[in-house]
Design a protein around this motif. Structure first.
Motif, short mmCIF file in Angstrom:
data_model
loop_
_atom_site.label_atom_id
_atom_site.label_comp_id
_atom_site.label_asym_id
_atom_site.label_seq_id
_atom_site.Cartn_x
_atom_site.Cartn_y
_atom_site.Cartn_z
N GLY A 41 -14.21 5.75 -5.00
CA GLY A 41 -14.69 4.63 -5.89
C GLY A 41 -13.63 4.55 -7.27
O GLY A 41 -13.64 3.73 -7.84
N ILE A 42 -13.55 5.90 -7.71
CA ILE A 42 -12.83 6.09 -8.95
C ILE A 42 -11.29 5.49 -8.79
O ILE A 42 -10.85 4.57 -9.77
N PHE A 43 -10.55 5.65 -7.61
CA PHE A 43 -9.10 5.08 -7.70
C PHE A 43 -9.30 3.44 -7.34
O PHE A 43 -8.47 2.79 -7.63
N LEU A 44 -10.48 3.07 -6.69
CA LEU A 44 -10.50 1.63 -6.39
C LEU A 44 -10.73 0.87 -7.87
O LEU A 44 -10.16 -0.16 -7.96
N TYR A 80 -7.51 1.02 -9.76
CA TYR A 80 -6.44 0.18 -9.12
C TYR A 80 -6.85 -1.34 -9.56
O TYR A 80 -5.93 -2.07 -10.12
N LEU A 81 -8.06 -1.84 -9.41
CA LEU A 81 -8.50 -3.18 -9.90
C LEU A 81 -8.26 -3.37 -11.57
O LEU A 81 -7.90 -4.35 -11.87
N SER A 82 -8.42 -2.20 -12.28
CA SER A 82 -8.54 -2.35 -13.60
C SER A 82 -7.01 -2.55 -13.92
O SER A 82 -6.60 -3.22 -14.97
N ILE A 83 -6.04 -1.78 -13.01
CA ILE A 83 -4.62 -1.91 -13.50
C ILE A 83 -4.04 -3.37 -12.94
O ILE A 83 -3.36 -4.10 -13.80
N THR A 141 -6.53 4.13 1.63
CA THR A 141 -6.66 3.87 2.91
C THR A 141 -6.93 5.05 3.45
O THR A 141 -7.79 5.46 4.18
N ASN A 142 -6.15 6.16 3.14
CA ASN A 142 -6.26 7.44 3.49
C ASN A 142 -7.67 8.08 3.17
O ASN A 142 -8.43 8.82 4.22
N LEU A 143 -8.20 7.80 2.08
CA LEU A 143 -9.85 8.26 1.39
C LEU A 143 -10.62 7.68 2.52
O LEU A 143 -11.78 8.20 2.83
#
Length: 316
Positions: A38-41, A44-47, A92-94
């Protein structure tokens, strides 16, 4: 399978060829897998959203058609590309819990990471030079930073060092990898790969240091030199308002430089004896994710022109 090895016969000897690696990533934190995803998603969307907005406003807003914002828009595009090399695979790995990455995919990821990181170093240097000319040589600024010069500096930032980065990637992946193929990292990077290599890697480590000095430290020294002259010139300005305005236009760039170079220097130029996979994961995430996600915030919150352009865009 924990790893995939292929035995082959060559010159009468049995050799083992590594076919894929296992990116351990955050496998030691199984209970946090959903949280990390959730954090990385969100990151990434923020970036993507933040840097895309910077690109759009620097293209469509008439008040931002200057060299500084031309380079800023391209820097934001570079940040999107740089992050997209690592974050989608991490997500994807997560999500799938399949952490294997082929030998070829790993080499391609590292190659693009090095090329884009090299471009970021040079583009940060170009942005510092732009500020130097604007503040130290304001009367000649339109002549020096003309459209042709800006385009040449941009192209040079993108392509300079590509052959060297490809050669360095080839050198790293030409090493013999024997035994475990568990890469204790979140993506394919040089330090964890060298740790898995067999035999003497001193020449490879020297190549990495030489590459870092040539394509990272040289731009950094140019940035430092530019800002020494910029700060000297600013202090000579008679008006306090003028000094404040000059500092405000440079401070955003300095913050981004500090974030990117600070983590990168710790990652690549620290002694091998201080190697720690946990620390490396943190710093690698710092210079590949934290800087791109804060880039739009740093430039928008500290720049009235960008805030005004964003307000106009959102209003429309």
């Amino acid at each position: 399978k924990e790893f995939l090895l292929s035995p082959i016969k060559m010159a009468g000897e049995n050799l083992t060829v590594m076919m894929e690696f296992i990116l351990l990533g955050f496998s030691d934190l199984p209970n946090l897998r959903g949280f990390l995803f959730g954090i990385f998603l969100v990151t990434y969307l923020s970036i993507l959203i933040g840097n895309s907005l910077i690109i759009i406003i620097t293209k469509v807003d008439a008040g931002l058609q200057t060299p500084m914002y031309f380079f800023l828009g391209n820097f934001s595009f570079l940040e999107i590309c740089y992050t997209s090399v690592t974050l989608p695979r991490m997500l994807t790995n997560l999500w799938t819990q399949k952490r294997n990455i082929s030998f070829l995919a790993c080499s391609i990821q590292l190659c693009f990471l090095l090329i884009l990181g090299n471009s970021e170093c040079f583009l940060l240097g170009v942005m510092a030079y732009d500020r130097y000319v604007a503040i130290c040589k304001p009367l000649n600024y339109p002549l020096i930073m003309n459209q042709k010069m800006c385009f040449q500096l941009l192209v040079g930032s993108w392509i300079t060092g590509i052959p060297v980065q490809i050669a360095l990637t080839y050198q790293i992946f030409s090493l013999p990898f024997c035994g475990s193929n568990k890469l204790n990292h979140v993506f394919c990077d040089i330090p964890p790969l060298l740790k898995l290599a067999c035999g003497d890697t001193s020449m490879n480590e020297f190549s990495v240091y030489a590459d870092a000095v040539l394509f990272a430290m040289v731009p950094f020294l140019l940035i430092v030199g530019s800002y020494v002259k910029i700060i000297t010139t600013i202090f000579k300005l008679p008006s306090a308002t003028g000094r404040h305005k000059a500092f405000s236009t440079c401070s955003s760039h300095l913050i981004v430089v500090g974030l990117f170079y600070g983590s990168g220097i710790i990652m690549y130029l620290r002694p091998k004896s201080s190697y720690s996979s946990g620390i490396d994961k943190v710093f690698s995430l710092f210079y590949t994710i934290v800087t791109p996600v804060f880039n739009p915030l740093i430039y928008s919150l500290r720049n009235k022109d960008v805030i005004a352009a964003l307000r106009n865009l959102l209003t429309k």
